[in-house]
Design an enzyme around this catalytic site. Structure first.
Site, mmCIF file in Angstrom:
data_model
loop_
_atom_site.group_PDB
_atom_site.id
_atom_site.type_symbol
_atom_site.label_atom_id
_atom_site.label_comp_id
_atom_site.label_asym_id
_atom_site.label_seq_id
_atom_site.Cartn_x
_atom_site.Cartn_y
_atom_site.Cartn_z
ATOM 1 N N ASP A 27 -25.952 -0.746 -11.109
ATOM 2 C CA ASP A 27 -25.051 -1.841 -10.993
ATOM 3 C C ASP A 27 -25.453 -2.821 -12.001
ATOM 4 O OD1 ASP A 27 -23.885 -4.135 -9.160
ATOM 5 O OD2 ASP A 27 -25.903 -4.824 -9.227
ATOM 6 N N ASP A 29 -24.739 -6.785 -12.120
ATOM 7 C CA ASP A 29 -25.116 -8.207 -12.154
ATOM 8 C C ASP A 29 -26.154 -8.089 -11.008
ATOM 9 O OD1 ASP A 29 -22.762 -9.994 -13.298
ATOM 10 O OD2 ASP A 29 -21.846 -8.448 -12.208
#
Ligand code: 5GP
Ligand code: MG
Length: 480
Positions: A27, A29
């Protein structure tokens, strides 16, 4: 292997043999990209607050201050009542606030603990983005509490407005444009990010990026972080086999969206994609079934690393059997405190042993007294024993009273020790993974859903690519 500090380790709920992992997905952020949380959340808070005022809420709200230290992840929001709750693993509400007003035990009992707990009635603060959102909600609720009648809306309606405007702030550029204008103010570099990715690639793993952020933002942030940091991997795309933006997790794991190819770097033009995913191309949307098919991988060969227990971890694990690594950033500080506070924990455990011993003594005395009384009432007893009995009972009762008082003092001392220790983690909510000495709801969720957890993705660099990560969690209370 070198002795790792707590905050450098990966913790294992489910054993994983890294040798059987073919690819690691990340992922973006709060997993690859760390943010300066105070600056970022302050920005999100004030940009959203501006929308409240622009949409008719009182101008006075502009004076609301952002407090970066109040809301923590894992709390529950009761949107109907404007309350914020910390709940233990048994769904018992341990701490509750209405705005900034703390609710006492009686209020907690009346509203929550004496009723059935329906998790669906509450929202969990489970992403970092939700921290500023919840903080703003609490500030507005508190304003309504202090200024009755000034906002003619229910707490639920306020929350609905908040959701709409925070959502808009994430999409209309009011947050992201500012982040990209001054990345060094908002983005924190993990000094070990490059080493970690290179170590995984050298270890034969394929790396992919799967983010909900859009192409323009992803490209700018990753360029800032990774371009020109390594002589072999000049551009950030060089690290990744597959790049998927605007993935729409958790729907990526539940839906059937097709993949689109992002055609141009500048404007992100999209073209429906057919056929295998081409390494180094950038894709938009998609879904996990297609991803596995087009990249010819099975779930148990993929380790996905993310920070969102719901969006990144739960569905990928439940529905696709992906192995999961949850990044819990807060543990970085919590673990350092845990190590420092180890003597306090030992003191608490010793005090609990003394308390248990006292409890046993009190129990024995109570049994002894009732035993004496029963014998005294018996018709077979000798009459001349009366005075001896009275003296003995008085002695036992005096001893019991003394022990009960000591027990009560010990009990209060333990409560005080636990509370002092908890306040070192957070003055209001205590430790992230615990309430008092038990698991918090958040701690329990991490244990149930994440195969692995750690405080930074770069902890992976301390482990070999064929390491057997073993779980010791199947130890049961009776094993200890
Ligand atoms: P990830 O963690 O998957 O890399 O991406 C998180 C993305 O979701 C970020 O771009 C962030 O701005 C966005 N995001 C977080 N919360 C919200 C929200 O409430 N609404 C919208 N539209 N986007 C959000
Ligand atoms: Mg994330």
């Amino acid at each position: 292997m070198q002795k790792l500090k707590k905050h450098q380790k990966i913790y294992v709920n489910r054993s994983i043999n890294m040798a059987s992992i073919r690819s690691l997905g990340f992922d973006m952020d709060h997993t690859l990209v760390l943010y300066n949380r105070v600056n970022f959340e302050n920005l999100a808070f004030h940009e959203t607050l501006k929308k409240f005022i622009a949409n008719g809420y009182p101008e006075e709200l502009a004076s609301l201050k952002f407090d970066p230290n109040f809301v923590i992840r894992g709390l529950l929001v009761d949107r109907e009542r404007g309350n914020l709750l910390k709940v233990d693993a048994h769904k018992y509400v341990k701490v509750a606030f209405h705005g900034h007003m703390k609710l006492d035990k009686a209020a907690r009992s009346e509203l929550y603990n004496s009723r059935g707990f329906k998790a669906d009635d509450f929202l969990t603060v489970d992403t970092f983005f939700a921290l500023s959102e919840t903080q703003l909600y609490i500030e507005i609720v508190d304003y309504m509490r202090r200024n009755p009648g000034k906002i003619q809306k229910t707490f639920t309606e306020v929350y609905k407005d908040l959701r709409e405007w925070i959502d808009l702030s994430h999409q209309d550029g009011s947050i992201k444009t500012k982040v990209l204008m001054e990345p060094s103010k908002y983005i924190v570099r993990d000094p070990h990010l490059v080493d970690t990715l290179v170590k995984l690639i050298d270890g034969g793993k394929k790396i992919f990026l799967l983010t909900n952020s859009d192409w323009a933002y992803t490209n700018s942030v990753m360029t800032y972080l990774l371009d020109n940091q390594h002589e072999e991997f000049q551009q950030w795309q060089d690290y990744f086999e597959y790049i998927i933006v605007s993935a729409g997790k958790p729907n990526f794991f539940t839906g059937t969206n097709p993949f689109y190819e992002v055609m141009t770097e500048q404007d992100g033009l999209l073209k429906l994609h057919r056929g295998p995913l081409v390494p180094k191309n950038v894709y938009h949307g998609g879904n996990a079934i297609l991803f596995e098919k087009l990249t010819m991988q099975k779930g148990d060969q993929i380790l996905y690393c993310g920070d969102h227990i719901y969006g990144d971890i739960m569905r990928s694990k439940e529905l696709f059997n992906w192995r999961t690594l949850l990044v819990v950033e807060e543990l970085y500080d919590d673990f350092k405190k845990t190590e420092k506070l180890q003597p306090e924990l030992e003191k608490i455990m010793e005090a609990i042993t003394v308390e248990e011993d006292l409890q046993a003594q009190v129990q024995a005395l109570r049994s002894n007294i009732s035993n004496q009384e029963r014998r005294h009432k018996s018709k077979h007893r000798a009459k001349q024993d009366e005075s001896k009995f009275l003296v003995r009972i008085a002695e036992l009762q005096a001893e019991l009273k003394g022990k009960e008082e000591t027990l009560e003092t010990q009990h209060k001392a333990i409560k005080e020790l636990i509370s002092t220790r908890e306040k070192q983690f957070h003055p209001v909510w205590g430790e992230l993974m615990r309430t008092s000495l038990e698991k918090s709801r958040f701690g329990k969720q991490i244990e149930s859903y994440a195969c692995l957890y750690t405080s930074r993705m770069s902890a992976l660099r301390h482990y070999s690519c064929s390491e057997k990560l073993r779980s010791y969690r199947d130890v049961m209370p009776h094993d200890l």
